[in-house]
Design a protein around this motif. Structure first.
Motif, PDB file in Angstrom:
ATOM      1  N   UNK A   1       9.048 -26.871   4.991  1.00 24.07           N
ATOM      2  CA  UNK A   1      10.048 -27.881   4.649  1.00 24.07           C
ATOM      3  C   UNK A   1      10.736 -28.362   5.927  1.00 24.07           C
ATOM      4  N   UNK A   2      10.612 -29.652   6.207  1.00 19.86           N
ATOM      5  CA  UNK A   2      11.275 -30.262   7.362  1.00 19.86           C
ATOM      6  C   UNK A   2      12.365 -31.197   6.880  1.00 19.86           C
ATOM      7  N   UNK A   3      13.548 -31.047   7.440  1.00 18.44           N
ATOM      8  CA  UNK A   3      14.676 -31.908   7.064  1.00 18.44           C
ATOM      9  C   UNK A   3      14.789 -33.080   8.023  1.00 18.44           C
ATOM     10  N   UNK A   4      15.667 -33.997   7.719  1.00 18.56           N
ATOM     11  CA  UNK A   4      15.880 -35.138   8.606  1.00 18.56           C
ATOM     12  C   UNK A   4      15.219 -36.403   8.077  1.00 18.56           C
ATOM     13  N   UNK A   5      15.284 -37.460   8.899  1.00 16.41           N
ATOM     14  CA  UNK A   5      14.793 -38.779   8.500  1.00 16.41           C
ATOM     15  C   UNK A   5      13.289 -38.768   8.217  1.00 16.41           C
ATOM     16  N   UNK A   6      12.514 -38.068   9.016  1.00 16.81           N
ATOM     17  CA  UNK A   6      11.067 -37.988   8.838  1.00 16.81           C
ATOM     18  C   UNK A   6      10.635 -36.664   8.202  1.00 16.81           C
TER      19      UNK A   6
ATOM     20  N   UNK B   1      10.132 -34.916  -1.663  1.00 16.43           N
ATOM     21  CA  UNK B   1      10.343 -34.577  -3.066  1.00 16.43           C
ATOM     22  C   UNK B   1      10.484 -35.856  -3.902  1.00 16.43           C
ATOM     23  N   UNK B   2      11.078 -36.877  -3.316  1.00 12.85           N
ATOM     24  CA  UNK B   2      11.243 -38.140  -4.033  1.00 12.85           C
ATOM     25  C   UNK B   2       9.889 -38.776  -4.328  1.00 12.85           C
TER      26      UNK B   2
ATOM     27  N   UNK C   1      10.144 -33.700   5.006  1.00 13.72           N
ATOM     28  CA  UNK C   1       9.311 -33.637   3.817  1.00 13.72           C
ATOM     29  C   UNK C   1       8.644 -32.277   3.715  1.00 13.72           C
ATOM     30  N   UNK C   2       7.720 -32.174   2.814  1.00 16.66           N
ATOM     31  CA  UNK C   2       7.013 -30.915   2.591  1.00 16.66           C
ATOM     32  C   UNK C   2       5.559 -31.028   3.057  1.00 16.66           C
ATOM     33  N   UNK C   3       5.023 -29.908   3.560  1.00 14.99           N
ATOM     34  CA  UNK C   3       3.626 -29.849   3.988  1.00 14.99           C
ATOM     35  C   UNK C   3       3.148 -28.410   3.891  1.00 14.99           C
ATOM     36  N   UNK C   4       1.838 -28.204   4.097  1.00 14.05           N
ATOM     37  CA  UNK C   4       1.248 -26.868   4.074  1.00 14.05           C
ATOM     38  C   UNK C   4       0.781 -26.480   5.468  1.00 14.05           C
ATOM     39  N   UNK C   5       0.776 -25.176   5.747  1.00 14.21           N
ATOM     40  CA  UNK C   5       0.236 -24.739   7.027  1.00 14.21           C
ATOM     41  C   UNK C   5      -1.283 -24.939   7.002  1.00 14.21           C
ATOM     42  N   UNK C   6      -1.875 -25.185   8.160  1.00 15.20           N
ATOM     43  CA  UNK C   6      -3.287 -25.536   8.244  1.00 15.20           C
ATOM     44  C   UNK C   6      -4.205 -24.489   7.639  1.00 15.20           C
TER      45      UNK C   6
END
Length: 320
Positions: free
Chosen positions: A52-57, A22-23, A59-64
């Motif tokens: 939406x994945x949390x943690x150090x790595x 998001x940043x 971020x946001x992504x879309x399913x294939x």
């Protein structure tokens, strides 16, 4: 930037990256990070499958499965694409299978309400189907490759006046669909000039190792129309062709692609065309004959005599 534009920008960023935070979105779009969160929530609520994945790595992504979804089309754009597809397929478009696949994807990602609207609109839209010979379809597909790669081709071609096929090398510049027929326009090395060729008269085609450079700003359509229409400004022997007749017959005559080009004056029951004398007594005389008594040639007298001669020859030919 308006809200819809920002949301679309976020959607494209998600589809072009494996994962984005998001940043990073906020920095690229110059938005407050809370605004980015709201936009992402709105996209998710509209059916966009955002992971939406949390943690150090994280971020946001879309399913294939989402990457090929045409969700950027609104209902009016989808209707227009369906109309265009129906017209193209029934007019002999050579890539109908690929077109059908694209439309299926369009329908797949439509809501039930959109699907219902599309079905209601498309059910009454049809085109009288033009038959396309399988060999012509295969040639058109190969020709598009040659044009895109600027690769010369060798063809076996039969002109209208020739009984045997003649081999020639062509630099194909473009393909044109005209009056239910497909044409290839390109530079003919046999004749040393740009010419047009009926695809249906090509018996065989092979790709060569020769490459060419397509002329800059060359228009296939403009060249083709110029080859059909004479230059009236530098033409001698132009005379008036005056025709009277029923209004509906004259309407049909004046709307013909060739006759309309020469139309000079029109009233309810009379039309005046300015044409080459040889054309009037050649092509046009034969063209006018099927109109029968619906029209009458007033002048020139020689055209009336030509029509009489043609009709007499036909009568003698079919005499029992």
């Amino acid at each position: 930037m308006p809200k819809n534009d920002n949301m679309l920008a976020i959607l494209w960023m998600l589809s072009s990256s494996k994962k984005i935070t998001a940043k990073q979105i906020a920095e690229k779009l110059e938005l407050n990070i809370r605004t980015v969160y709201r936009y992402i929530d709105s996209l998710s609520a509209s059916g966009v499958p955002i992971i939406s994945d949390s943690g150090h790595n994280g971020g946001y992504s879309l399913i294939n499965e989402f990457y090929q979804a045409p969700l950027v089309f609104d209902i009016e754009e989808k209707k227009a694409l369906l109309y265009a597809t129906t017209h193209a397929k029934d007019s002999g478009y050579p890539f109908s299978d690929v077109l059908s696949s694209a439309i299926e994807k369009l329908r797949l990602y439509s809501t039930e309400e959109q699907e219902s609207i599309l079905n209601r609109h498309i059910v009454g839209f049809e085109v009288a189907k033009q038959h396309i010979v399988p060999s012509v379809k295969a040639l058109l597909e190969e020709l598009t490759i040659s044009i895109a790669n600027e690769q010369s081709i060798e063809i076996e071609y039969r002109t209208r006046s020739e009984e045997k096929h003649c081999s020639r090398v062509i630099d194909p510049y473009g393909i044109l669909y005209w009056c239910s027929k497909w044409y290839i326009i390109g530079f003919c090395h046999l004749r040393g000039q740009i010419r047009n060729f009926r695809v249906a008269r090509i018996n065989k085609m092979t790709h060569t190792e020769r490459v060419f450079v397509r002329p800059k700003d060359f228009s296939t359509k403009e060249f083709f129309l110029r080859s059909l229409m004479p230059d009236m400004n530098n033409k001698t022997g132009i005379i008036p062709l005056v025709i009277r007749g029923r209004a509906e017959a004259l309407d049909d005559l004046c709307n013909h692609w060739f006759m309309s080009y020469h139309l000079n004056e029109r009233t309810l029951n009379q039309a005046v065309f300015l044409m080459d004398n040889n054309v009037i007594h050649g092509y046009v005389a034969h063209f006018l004959l099927p109109y029968g008594k619906a029209i009458q040639v007033i002048e020139p007298k020689s055209c009336k005599e030509k029509l009489y001669t043609i009709a007499l020859e036909l009568m003698e030919y079919y005499q029992i």
